[in-house]
Scaffold this motif. Structure first.
Motif, short mmCIF file in Angstrom:
data_model
loop_
_atom_site.label_atom_id
_atom_site.label_comp_id
_atom_site.label_asym_id
_atom_site.label_seq_id
_atom_site.Cartn_x
_atom_site.Cartn_y
_atom_site.Cartn_z
N CYS A 202 67.90 22.97 14.01
CA CYS A 202 68.20 21.57 14.34
C CYS A 202 69.45 21.06 13.63
CB CYS A 202 67.01 20.68 14.01
SG CYS A 202 66.71 20.51 12.24
N CYS B 225 69.55 23.60 8.51
CA CYS B 225 68.59 24.31 9.36
C CYS B 225 69.34 24.93 10.55
CB CYS B 225 67.52 23.35 9.87
SG CYS B 225 66.40 24.12 11.05
N CYS C 227 62.43 23.36 6.63
CA CYS C 227 62.86 22.26 7.49
C CYS C 227 61.61 21.53 7.97
CB CYS C 227 63.66 22.77 8.69
SG CYS C 227 64.09 21.45 9.84
N CYS D 243 61.50 20.98 11.99
CA CYS D 243 61.22 22.19 12.79
C CYS D 243 59.96 22.91 12.31
CB CYS D 243 62.39 23.17 12.73
SG CYS D 243 63.90 22.53 13.43
ZN LIG Z 1 65.25 22.22 11.63
#
Ligand SMILES: [Zn+2]
Length: 123
Positions: free
Chosen positions: A10, A7, A61, A64
């Motif tokens: 993150c 991702c 993700c 997120c």
């Molecule tokens: Zn993420």
């Protein structure tokens, strides 16, 4: 940029998946200043579903809550029609050019013929 399983927000692992399209091709459309969606210039994300569904590959993700969809290279019907038109009109243009060249030659030949037929003693 290469789309990886990481991702970009993150750094966590993104799950591999896809967005299904059953009736209409998936597309991203830009927003205008009024917040409306401009459908005239979409970015195609999937092919047009014909018999079954088609998919646009995507990664998700969970932490997120973000889905990333890489934009594939898709040749739309309009693209293909455009290419075909270019090709067809291009060769048509060549034919027209050739035809007018032939006509010019014919005219020149006719003039020569007329000159030959003319009485050389006539002024
Ligand atoms: Zn993420």
């Amino acid at each position: 940029m290469e789309i990886t399983a990481k991702c970009p927000y993150c750094g966590g692992e993104m799950r591999d998946g896809a967005l299904p399209a059953y009736k209409y091709p998936l597309a991203w459309c830009p927003r205008n200043e009024q917040g409306g969606i401009v459908e005239g210039e979409p970015v195609r994300l999937s092919k047009t579903p014909v018999l079954g569904g088609v998919y646009a590959s995507a990664r998700y993700c969970e932490s997120c809550r973000v889905v990333i969809v890489p934009v594939p290279e898709i040749e739309t019907f309009t693209d293909r029609a455009g290419k075909w038109l270019d090709k067809t009109l291009g060769s048509l243009g060549e034919k027209i050019d050739r035809a007018s060249e032939c006509r010019e030659e014919e005219q020149a030949e006719r003039k020569r013929e007329e000159r030959r037929k003319k009485d050389p003693w006539e002024v």
